[in-house]
Motif scaffolding. Structure first.
Motif, short mmCIF file in Angstrom:
data_model
loop_
_atom_site.label_atom_id
_atom_site.label_comp_id
_atom_site.label_asym_id
_atom_site.label_seq_id
_atom_site.Cartn_x
_atom_site.Cartn_y
_atom_site.Cartn_z
N GLU A 49 0.83 -1.21 0.00
CA GLU A 49 0.00 0.00 0.00
C GLU A 49 0.86 1.25 0.00
OE1 GLU A 49 -2.67 -0.18 3.27
OE2 GLU A 49 -3.84 -1.86 2.47
N ILE A 50 1.95 1.22 0.76
CA ILE A 50 2.87 2.36 0.79
C ILE A 50 3.54 2.52 -0.57
CG2 ILE A 50 5.02 3.24 1.79
CD1 ILE A 50 4.19 1.84 4.42
N GLU A 51 4.00 1.39 -1.14
CA GLU A 51 4.65 1.45 -2.44
C GLU A 51 3.68 1.94 -3.51
OE1 GLU A 51 5.99 0.34 -6.34
OE2 GLU A 51 4.27 -0.58 -5.32
N HIS A 52 2.41 1.51 -3.43
CA HIS A 52 1.39 1.94 -4.39
C HIS A 52 1.11 3.44 -4.25
CE1 HIS A 52 -2.06 1.69 -7.05
NE2 HIS A 52 -2.81 2.26 -6.12
N ALA A 53 1.10 3.93 -3.02
CA ALA A 53 0.93 5.37 -2.81
C ALA A 53 2.05 6.14 -3.48
CB ALA A 53 0.88 5.68 -1.31
N GLY A 54 3.27 5.60 -3.42
CA GLY A 54 4.40 6.22 -4.11
C GLY A 54 4.21 6.22 -5.61
N ASP A 55 3.67 5.13 -6.15
CA ASP A 55 3.41 5.05 -7.59
C ASP A 55 2.42 6.14 -8.02
OD1 ASP A 55 5.11 2.91 -7.98
OD2 ASP A 55 3.52 1.40 -7.91
N MET A 56 1.41 6.37 -7.21
CA MET A 56 0.40 7.37 -7.53
C MET A 56 1.02 8.77 -7.56
SD MET A 56 -2.38 5.76 -8.18
CE MET A 56 -1.25 4.58 -8.94
N ILE A 57 1.91 9.04 -6.62
CA ILE A 57 2.60 10.34 -6.60
C ILE A 57 3.47 10.49 -7.83
CG2 ILE A 57 4.30 11.76 -5.37
CD1 ILE A 57 3.26 10.42 -2.76
N ASN A 58 4.15 9.41 -8.19
CA ASN A 58 4.99 9.45 -9.40
C ASN A 58 4.17 9.71 -10.65
OD1 ASN A 58 8.06 8.78 -9.31
ND2 ASN A 58 7.18 7.56 -7.66
N HIS A 59 3.01 9.08 -10.74
CA HIS A 59 2.14 9.31 -11.90
C HIS A 59 1.76 10.79 -12.00
CE1 HIS A 59 2.08 5.16 -12.73
NE2 HIS A 59 1.15 4.78 -11.88
N GLU A 60 1.49 11.41 -10.86
CA GLU A 60 1.15 12.83 -10.85
C GLU A 60 2.34 13.69 -11.31
OE1 GLU A 60 -1.77 14.66 -10.07
OE2 GLU A 60 -2.55 12.66 -10.53
N ILE A 61 3.52 13.32 -10.86
CA ILE A 61 4.72 14.05 -11.28
C ILE A 61 4.89 13.96 -12.80
CG2 ILE A 61 7.25 14.08 -11.18
CD1 ILE A 61 7.00 13.20 -8.22
N GLY A 67 3.47 18.69 -19.27
CA GLY A 67 2.81 19.89 -19.77
C GLY A 67 3.23 21.17 -19.08
N ASP A 68 4.17 21.06 -18.15
CA ASP A 68 4.61 22.23 -17.40
C ASP A 68 5.53 23.09 -18.26
OD1 ASP A 68 5.38 24.07 -15.47
OD2 ASP A 68 5.56 22.57 -13.89
N PHE A 69 5.18 24.36 -18.41
CA PHE A 69 5.98 25.26 -19.25
C PHE A 69 7.38 25.47 -18.67
CE2 PHE A 69 7.37 29.68 -20.17
CZ PHE A 69 7.62 29.51 -21.52
N MET A 70 7.46 25.57 -17.34
CA MET A 70 8.77 25.84 -16.73
C MET A 70 8.86 25.15 -15.36
SD MET A 70 10.66 29.50 -16.09
CE MET A 70 10.49 29.96 -17.82
N ARG A 75 13.46 18.96 -16.81
CA ARG A 75 12.45 17.90 -16.86
C ARG A 75 13.07 16.53 -16.60
NH1 ARG A 75 7.97 20.33 -19.15
NH2 ARG A 75 8.49 22.15 -20.42
N GLU A 76 14.22 16.29 -17.21
CA GLU A 76 14.90 15.00 -17.03
C GLU A 76 15.19 14.75 -15.56
OE1 GLU A 76 19.05 12.72 -18.29
OE2 GLU A 76 18.53 14.65 -19.22
N ASP A 77 15.64 15.78 -14.85
CA ASP A 77 15.95 15.63 -13.43
C ASP A 77 14.69 15.46 -12.59
OD1 ASP A 77 18.70 15.76 -13.82
OD2 ASP A 77 18.73 17.95 -13.65
N ALA A 82 12.20 11.46 -9.15
CA ALA A 82 11.00 10.69 -8.80
C ALA A 82 11.29 9.19 -8.90
CB ALA A 82 9.84 11.07 -9.72
N GLN A 83 12.01 8.80 -9.95
CA GLN A 83 12.35 7.39 -10.14
C GLN A 83 13.27 6.88 -9.04
OE1 GLN A 83 13.97 7.44 -14.11
NE2 GLN A 83 11.98 7.08 -15.07
N HIS A 84 14.24 7.70 -8.66
CA HIS A 84 15.17 7.30 -7.61
C HIS A 84 14.45 7.10 -6.27
CE1 HIS A 84 18.33 8.01 -10.42
NE2 HIS A 84 19.29 8.04 -9.51
#
Length: 209
Positions: A49-61, A67-70, A75-77, A82-84
């Motif tokens: 459940e904790i790991e899944h909550a992390g996945d959801m945050i990553n999806h949002e990121i 689509g973020d202009f700035m 962006r790569e970082d 998030a992946q790290h």
């Protein structure tokens, strides 16, 4: 018309690092309260459940950075960090899963020592992440990142010690040696994942000075 609120990447990172501390706490609790491997099923569900909550945050990121202009950093970082952080969660969950799959019969004191270093590593990452949004001006951020590396070094020293202990004191128990050699390697990977996150934070700092 009200201005749309900008997505807070730093808040998302802080949520991820806090989840890592929570999951490390689950690992320690599972070891301290261990009775048998079969009883770990409930703990595995909690960790997932904790790991899944992390996945959801990553999806949002990922959704926002596309689509973020700035964004606040490259962006790569944004994505790499998030992946790290997600890797830390995955590595800790892996340890719990292997305790279950390997059907361990007891938790050696060395394993609990390792789990304690993992939690300290996660807390150090969390402390650094709380200061990350201020990394350009912060007077403490560099030291907070160094703290993570210090715990990783402690993990390396402990890893060498526990592997030697296995082969010196359990040479007549080949399955015990096999199981715990692999488990300690997975536990060391948790500390490595924390250090990789800290290293990336240092790289981002240098790129944005």
């Amino acid at each position: 018309m009200a201005k749309k609120k900008k997505y807070d990447y730093f808040d998302a990172y802080e949520q991820l690092s806090d989840l890592a501390v929570q999951e490390a706490s689950v690992l320690i609790r599972a070891m301290e309260n261990f009775t048998d491997a079969a009883s770990l099923k409930a703990v595995l569900e909690e960790a997932h459940e904790i790991e899944h909550a992390g996945d959801m945050i990553n999806h949002e990121i990922y959704k926002h950075v596309g689509g973020d202009f700035m964004p606040p950093i490259d962006r790569e970082d944004v994505v790499l960090l998030a992946q790290h952080l997600d890797n830390i969660l995955d590595e800790i969950e892996d340890v719990l899963q292997y305790l279950y799959m390997f059907d361990v019969h007891q938790i050696p004191e060395d394993a609990l020592r390792f789990a304690t270093i993992i939690k300290k590593s996660c807390k150090a990452v969390d402390a650094a992440m709380e200061d990350f949004r201020n990394f350009k001006k912060s007077k403490t951020f560099k030291q907070l990142v160094i703290d993570v590396s210090d715990y990783e070094e402690q993990g390396d020293v402990l890893y060498m010690e526990v592997i030697r202990n296995l082969h010196v004191n359990h040479a007549d128990e080949p399955m015990h040696v096999l199981k715990w050699s692999r488990l300690y390697a997975f536990m060391e990977s948790c500390c490595d994942a924390c250090e990789h996150t800290a290293d990336l934070m240092s790289t981002i700092l240098l790129k944005n000075m």
